[in-house]
Design a protein around this motif. Sequence first.
Motif, PDB file in Angstrom:
ATOM      1  N   TRP A 165       0.834  -1.203   0.000  1.00  0.00           N
ATOM      2  CA  TRP A 165       0.000   0.000   0.000  1.00  0.00           C
ATOM      3  C   TRP A 165       0.870   1.255   0.000  1.00  0.00           C
ATOM      4  O   TRP A 165       0.695   2.177  -0.793  1.00  0.00           O
ATOM      5  CB  TRP A 165      -0.936  -0.042   1.218  1.00  0.00           C
ATOM      6  CG  TRP A 165      -1.605   1.259   1.520  1.00  0.00           C
ATOM      7  CD1 TRP A 165      -1.314   2.099   2.560  1.00  0.00           C
ATOM      8  CD2 TRP A 165      -2.654   1.892   0.786  1.00  0.00           C
ATOM      9  NE1 TRP A 165      -2.118   3.214   2.512  1.00  0.00           N
ATOM     10  CE2 TRP A 165      -2.954   3.109   1.433  1.00  0.00           C
ATOM     11  CE3 TRP A 165      -3.362   1.551  -0.369  1.00  0.00           C
ATOM     12  CZ2 TRP A 165      -3.925   3.984   0.977  1.00  0.00           C
ATOM     13  CZ3 TRP A 165      -4.339   2.421  -0.823  1.00  0.00           C
ATOM     14  CH2 TRP A 165      -4.613   3.614  -0.158  1.00  0.00           C
ATOM     15  N   VAL A 169       1.320   4.309  -2.724  1.00  0.00           N
ATOM     16  CA  VAL A 169       1.132   5.724  -2.357  1.00  0.00           C
ATOM     17  C   VAL A 169       2.404   6.527  -2.671  1.00  0.00           C
ATOM     18  O   VAL A 169       2.349   7.606  -3.275  1.00  0.00           O
ATOM     19  CB  VAL A 169       0.762   5.846  -0.851  1.00  0.00           C
ATOM     20  CG1 VAL A 169       0.867   7.289  -0.380  1.00  0.00           C
ATOM     21  CG2 VAL A 169      -0.638   5.306  -0.598  1.00  0.00           C
ATOM     22  N   SER A 173       2.842   9.267  -5.636  1.00  0.00           N
ATOM     23  CA  SER A 173       3.201  10.616  -5.160  1.00  0.00           C
ATOM     24  C   SER A 173       4.426  11.128  -5.912  1.00  0.00           C
ATOM     25  O   SER A 173       4.491  12.287  -6.306  1.00  0.00           O
ATOM     26  CB  SER A 173       3.537  10.604  -3.656  1.00  0.00           C
ATOM     27  OG  SER A 173       2.401  10.266  -2.920  1.00  0.00           O
ATOM     28  N   ARG A 238      -7.145  -0.907  -5.061  1.00  0.00           N
ATOM     29  CA  ARG A 238      -6.056  -0.376  -4.213  1.00  0.00           C
ATOM     30  C   ARG A 238      -5.422   0.855  -4.854  1.00  0.00           C
ATOM     31  O   ARG A 238      -5.112   1.830  -4.192  1.00  0.00           O
ATOM     32  CB  ARG A 238      -4.950  -1.424  -4.007  1.00  0.00           C
ATOM     33  CG  ARG A 238      -5.348  -2.580  -3.158  1.00  0.00           C
ATOM     34  CD  ARG A 238      -4.133  -3.191  -2.488  1.00  0.00           C
ATOM     35  NE  ARG A 238      -4.152  -2.843  -1.076  1.00  0.00           N
ATOM     36  CZ  ARG A 238      -3.159  -3.063  -0.233  1.00  0.00           C
ATOM     37  NH1 ARG A 238      -2.059  -3.598  -0.659  1.00  0.00           N
ATOM     38  NH2 ARG A 238      -3.257  -2.729   1.032  1.00  0.00           N
ATOM     39  N   ALA A 241      -7.734   3.723  -4.484  1.00  0.00           N
ATOM     40  CA  ALA A 241      -7.701   4.190  -3.088  1.00  0.00           C
ATOM     41  C   ALA A 241      -6.413   4.978  -2.825  1.00  0.00           C
ATOM     42  O   ALA A 241      -6.421   5.981  -2.098  1.00  0.00           O
ATOM     43  CB  ALA A 241      -7.802   3.002  -2.139  1.00  0.00           C
ATOM     44  N   ALA A 242      -5.307   4.537  -3.449  1.00  0.00           N
ATOM     45  CA  ALA A 242      -4.026   5.243  -3.251  1.00  0.00           C
ATOM     46  C   ALA A 242      -4.124   6.678  -3.782  1.00  0.00           C
ATOM     47  O   ALA A 242      -3.654   7.622  -3.132  1.00  0.00           O
ATOM     48  CB  ALA A 242      -2.893   4.486  -3.948  1.00  0.00           C
ATOM     49  N   TRP A 243      -4.769   6.843  -4.946  1.00  0.00           N
ATOM     50  CA  TRP A 243      -4.920   8.204  -5.500  1.00  0.00           C
ATOM     51  C   TRP A 243      -5.766   9.078  -4.579  1.00  0.00           C
ATOM     52  O   TRP A 243      -5.449  10.249  -4.354  1.00  0.00           O
ATOM     53  CB  TRP A 243      -5.563   8.148  -6.894  1.00  0.00           C
ATOM     54  CG  TRP A 243      -4.601   7.769  -7.985  1.00  0.00           C
ATOM     55  CD1 TRP A 243      -4.522   6.564  -8.611  1.00  0.00           C
ATOM     56  CD2 TRP A 243      -3.578   8.596  -8.577  1.00  0.00           C
ATOM     57  NE1 TRP A 243      -3.514   6.585  -9.552  1.00  0.00           N
ATOM     58  CE2 TRP A 243      -2.924   7.818  -9.559  1.00  0.00           C
ATOM     59  CE3 TRP A 243      -3.152   9.907  -8.373  1.00  0.00           C
ATOM     60  CZ2 TRP A 243      -1.871   8.309 -10.333  1.00  0.00           C
ATOM     61  CZ3 TRP A 243      -2.109  10.396  -9.147  1.00  0.00           C
ATOM     62  CH2 TRP A 243      -1.480   9.604 -10.106  1.00  0.00           C
ATOM     63  N   PHE A 244      -6.849   8.498  -4.032  1.00  0.00           N
ATOM     64  CA  PHE A 244      -7.695   9.277  -3.095  1.00  0.00           C
ATOM     65  C   PHE A 244      -6.902   9.631  -1.831  1.00  0.00           C
ATOM     66  O   PHE A 244      -6.998  10.729  -1.301  1.00  0.00           O
ATOM     67  CB  PHE A 244      -8.969   8.498  -2.727  1.00  0.00           C
ATOM     68  CG  PHE A 244     -10.052   8.672  -3.757  1.00  0.00           C
ATOM     69  CD1 PHE A 244     -10.745   9.881  -3.856  1.00  0.00           C
ATOM     70  CD2 PHE A 244     -10.375   7.656  -4.634  1.00  0.00           C
ATOM     71  CE1 PHE A 244     -11.735  10.065  -4.817  1.00  0.00           C
ATOM     72  CE2 PHE A 244     -11.364   7.826  -5.606  1.00  0.00           C
ATOM     73  CZ  PHE A 244     -12.048   9.031  -5.693  1.00  0.00           C
ATOM     74  N   TYR A 245      -6.123   8.673  -1.362  1.00  0.00           N
ATOM     75  CA  TYR A 245      -5.323   8.903  -0.154  1.00  0.00           C
ATOM     76  C   TYR A 245      -4.324  10.047  -0.384  1.00  0.00           C
ATOM     77  O   TYR A 245      -4.152  10.927   0.462  1.00  0.00           O
ATOM     78  CB  TYR A 245      -4.588   7.600   0.207  1.00  0.00           C
ATOM     79  CG  TYR A 245      -3.720   7.715   1.438  1.00  0.00           C
ATOM     80  CD1 TYR A 245      -4.270   7.591   2.713  1.00  0.00           C
ATOM     81  CD2 TYR A 245      -2.343   7.957   1.323  1.00  0.00           C
ATOM     82  CE1 TYR A 245      -3.466   7.701   3.847  1.00  0.00           C
ATOM     83  CE2 TYR A 245      -1.539   8.061   2.443  1.00  0.00           C
ATOM     84  CZ  TYR A 245      -2.101   7.929   3.702  1.00  0.00           C
ATOM     85  OH  TYR A 245      -1.307   8.049   4.815  1.00  0.00           O
ATOM     86  N   ILE A 246      -3.688  10.038  -1.570  1.00  0.00           N
ATOM     87  CA  ILE A 246      -2.718  11.090  -1.902  1.00  0.00           C
ATOM     88  C   ILE A 246      -3.417  12.454  -1.960  1.00  0.00           C
ATOM     89  O   ILE A 246      -2.913  13.454  -1.443  1.00  0.00           O
ATOM     90  CB  ILE A 246      -2.008  10.784  -3.248  1.00  0.00           C
ATOM     91  CG1 ILE A 246      -1.119   9.548  -3.103  1.00  0.00           C
ATOM     92  CG2 ILE A 246      -1.181  11.976  -3.725  1.00  0.00           C
ATOM     93  CD1 ILE A 246      -0.646   8.956  -4.430  1.00  0.00           C
ATOM     94  N   TRP A 248      -6.093  13.355  -0.400  1.00  0.00           N
ATOM     95  CA  TRP A 248      -6.423  13.749   0.980  1.00  0.00           C
ATOM     96  C   TRP A 248      -5.169  14.264   1.707  1.00  0.00           C
ATOM     97  O   TRP A 248      -5.195  15.310   2.340  1.00  0.00           O
ATOM     98  CB  TRP A 248      -7.030  12.537   1.714  1.00  0.00           C
ATOM     99  CG  TRP A 248      -7.197  12.769   3.181  1.00  0.00           C
ATOM    100  CD1 TRP A 248      -8.202  13.469   3.795  1.00  0.00           C
ATOM    101  CD2 TRP A 248      -6.331  12.328   4.233  1.00  0.00           C
ATOM    102  NE1 TRP A 248      -7.998  13.482   5.153  1.00  0.00           N
ATOM    103  CE2 TRP A 248      -6.864  12.790   5.444  1.00  0.00           C
ATOM    104  CE3 TRP A 248      -5.142  11.580   4.259  1.00  0.00           C
ATOM    105  CZ2 TRP A 248      -6.255  12.535   6.678  1.00  0.00           C
ATOM    106  CZ3 TRP A 248      -4.538  11.332   5.476  1.00  0.00           C
ATOM    107  CH2 TRP A 248      -5.094  11.811   6.659  1.00  0.00           C
ATOM    108  N   GLU A 249      -4.063  13.509   1.546  1.00  0.00           N
ATOM    109  CA  GLU A 249      -2.792  13.905   2.183  1.00  0.00           C
ATOM    110  C   GLU A 249      -2.383  15.320   1.764  1.00  0.00           C
ATOM    111  O   GLU A 249      -1.939  16.127   2.565  1.00  0.00           O
ATOM    112  CB  GLU A 249      -1.699  12.943   1.706  1.00  0.00           C
ATOM    113  CG  GLU A 249      -1.047  12.143   2.775  1.00  0.00           C
ATOM    114  CD  GLU A 249       0.115  11.313   2.216  1.00  0.00           C
ATOM    115  OE1 GLU A 249       0.691  10.590   2.999  1.00  0.00           O
ATOM    116  OE2 GLU A 249       0.456  11.386   1.015  1.00  0.00           O
TER     117      GLU A 249
END
Length: 350
Positions: A165, A169, A173, A238, A241-246, A248-249
Amino acid sequence: MSDNNDLFAATMAAIGFVPPALLDGNPGPEALRNADRTSRYWSSPHVGELHLGSPAHLREICRMFRETFNPYRPAVIAWPELTPDMLQRVTSLPIWDIAVHTEGRARLRFASYAANLKSAEVRDALMLNAWEEHRHKEVLSKLVKAYGITLGPEPAYQVPRDPEWMYLVTGYSECIDSFFAFGLFELARRSGFFPVELVETFEPVMQEECRHILLFANLVAGQRASLSWWRRIVFELRVTAAWFYIAWERLVLARSMKANGMGTGQDSNFTMTSAQAVTSIEIGFRDLMTLCLQENDRRFSGYDARLVRPKAIPALAKIALFLTRPWAKKRRGDTEPLETAGGRGSSTQL
Ligand SMILES: [Fe+2]
Ligand SMILES: [Fe+2]
């Protein structure tokens, strides 16, 4: 800080990774030029197509990474003396803390993912990638020391609980950051806002990031191609989700920068704020995106065309340019800084 370095060293030792040999203490300009050329141009000896995910594709992408390694030594970098004005510009760039933390985190995340891989070839390539992030951190630490930049405390970097994961990410990034960094870096080079020797010091770091995202794009493409349909669905979820997490970060980062009086609180504007920090030339969004795309193409142009390139961010930049065409007309007749500011076109500086 040393604890953070120890954690990375321990991960390297556990895998049995031996850091690569570097250039001797005082390499001449020719040795540096050769090392630079080696890092930019690479063709596979493989004849025929390289099917994504095939053993040949994996072998060649790892070979590319190994053979384009640049053995420069951060400790011998001669940091140029800066005029008071230039020193002020360098020390006030709002990037040093973030840059050091990003490299510190990335090295451990790549190393942790590498440690869990079965393929020795891919593991070695990713460990070298991790080690290069460590070297970037070292370059930055020498720079802040040379120019008396005060950094805040470093966070305690964590070994990720889910290495794949965090690999996704970190890899995506880097694809985002590198795309914009390529353009901003060229803008800084052309602007003369910083001494050319200082800009050139970071040239190997920039090209290394290009190699990193080339490796990442090919490993991800290879993984995609070799998964069964249901594993592929899980993998794509996954990735999404990684793109959404980035996203958000970055929103959190932009808000904290706004709270600290840096930038405007919007990520796209952060790129524009950075552009204004590296040049005295007024540059618009479209010019900057165009420059990022040109530089992205130039940096990848020396590597075997059969390897895939990162596509998502350049595609988004092209869409943004298409959607903002009406504003392009307004600019006509104004000064076009990018076309007159001494660009290097498609040639390199070798
Ligand atoms: Fe890096
Ligand atoms: Fe990197």
